[in-house]
Design a protein around this motif. Structure first.
Motif, PDB file in Angstrom:
ATOM      1  N   ALA A  65     -28.976   4.539  21.984  1.00  0.00           N
ATOM      2  CA  ALA A  65     -29.508   3.496  22.726  1.00  0.00           C
ATOM      3  C   ALA A  65     -28.800   2.254  22.628  1.00  0.00           C
ATOM      4  O   ALA A  65     -28.041   1.912  21.543  1.00  0.00           O
ATOM      5  N   GLU A  70     -35.055  -0.097  21.569  1.00  0.00           N
ATOM      6  CA  GLU A  70     -34.947   1.291  22.624  1.00  0.00           C
ATOM      7  C   GLU A  70     -34.739   2.406  21.736  1.00  0.00           C
ATOM      8  O   GLU A  70     -35.254   3.319  21.981  1.00  0.00           O
ATOM      9  N   THR A  73     -38.025   3.740  20.473  1.00  0.00           N
ATOM     10  CA  THR A  73     -38.905   4.374  21.487  1.00  0.00           C
ATOM     11  C   THR A  73     -38.349   5.658  21.605  1.00  0.00           C
ATOM     12  O   THR A  73     -39.196   6.737  21.773  1.00  0.00           O
ATOM     13  N   GLN A  74     -37.075   5.888  21.448  1.00  0.00           N
ATOM     14  CA  GLN A  74     -36.383   7.156  21.587  1.00  0.00           C
ATOM     15  C   GLN A  74     -37.000   8.330  20.408  1.00  0.00           C
ATOM     16  O   GLN A  74     -37.362   9.341  20.468  1.00  0.00           O
TER      17      GLN A  74
END
Length: 318
Positions: A65, A70, A73-74
């Motif tokens: 990311a 981010e 979130t992954q």
């Protein structure tokens, strides 16, 4: 991005002494086809961690990311599991030392925040899985963390020793340079001395045999191999009398400081090596380029290693 087995990316953290940087980078090129000016190297090639004396850590990348937001979130998309886990934030390693650009407090905060995003139960003391987070070239990677074990250190204490023998770390790197992919590769060390290269190769499961013309070292070679629980054929033979075909030959040339060897004798050794295998890695303290070319070897790569005023050159030929 979630990576499958066929496209997994690996991030390696390297470290070495300054005098062995050239050797370290030659080993990188042998494994991966390129090297790195820093201690961090990315590749889709998986190298067994314990093979290299210079690789310290590896991340098997699962997600990448641009930001930590981010990345969290992954990470939330990881499948739930009954295995416990721990998150470790790695700092990019300078090849001579660890870069501490990410402060301890910041690393711990990131570990907590990302850990809270992972489905499952955290265990900081004895986790089943260790995940690593690292900033690499301006982006963030997350994946399974692996730390190397310096198996070669246990080989330093041999029952028999030789004053000019390669040290175990250098010998291990030379084996990796000669045999980066050991499957179905047949190797010979026809001037094996006290067996340092043999021990390192055997410890990595490489198919190698040895020989030497000096009867005084035969007992020591076999004692060293047996001491570490390995077994291979070692014969008392001059290299000119060795028969067979091999994929690779490794030669640590005799040194003038302990035995007189003429250019004609050097030529005979290299000629014999050419007869045994198409690929050779040779260690020398004297220039060999003209002899190598005379025999028909092409020099593919090389490096130097220094210890005080003593210099060795390692040359890869085919």
């Amino acid at each position: 991005m979630n990576c499958n087995n066929e496209s997994t990316k690996y991030v390696y953290n390297y470290a070495c002494a300054e005098e062995e940087l050239s050797l370290c980078r030659l080993e990188m090129r042998s494994f991966f086809g390129f090297d790195s000016n820093t201690g961090v190297l990315e590749s889709t090639i998986a190298v067994e961690l314990n093979r290299s004396p210079f690789i310290r850590e590896r991340i098997d990348v699962i997600f990448e990311a641009n930001t930590t937001v981010e990345l969290k979130t992954q990470v939330e998309k990881l499948p739930s599991t009954s295995s416990t886990f721990k998150v470790k934030v790695m700092t990019a390693r300078d090849i001579f030392k660890t870069d501490s650009s990410i402060r301890f407090e910041v690393r711990r905060k990131m570990e907590r925040e990302i850990g809270l995003s992972i489905p499952g139960k955290a265990d900081l003391q004895n986790p089943d899985i260790i995940y690593a987070v690292m900033e690499v070239d301006g982006r963030w990677v997350f994946g399974n963390y692996h730390k190397s074990e310096p198996i070669w250190l246990s080989h330093k204490s041999k029952p028999a020793s030789y004053s000019t023998a390669l040290n175990t770390r250098v010998a291990r790197a030379i084996v990796n340079i000669a045999v980066p992919k050991p499957v179905n590769v047949k190797v010979i060390d026809p001037c094996c001395g006290i067996g340092t290269v043999l021990v390192e190769a055997l410890s990595m499961g490489i198919n190698i045999v040895g020989s030497d013309h000096n009867p005084l070292v035969m007992r020591g070679i076999r004692e060293n191999i047996k001491y570490f629980g390995y077994d291979t054929e070692v014969t008392l033979k001059d290299i000119r009398d060795v028969e067979g075909q091999f994929d690779v030959v490794i030669i640590d040339m005799p040194y003038n400081l302990c035995s007189v060897i003429s250019q004609d004798e050097q030529l005979e050794i290299i000629k014999s090596a050419r007869r045994l295998a198409q690929k050779m890695v040779v260690v020398t303290v004297e220039p060999l380029d003209s002899i190598l070319k005379q025999v028909g070897f092409n020099i593919k790569d090389r490096c130097e290693i220094h210890k005080r005023k003593f210099k060795r050159e390692i040359i890869v030929c085919d």
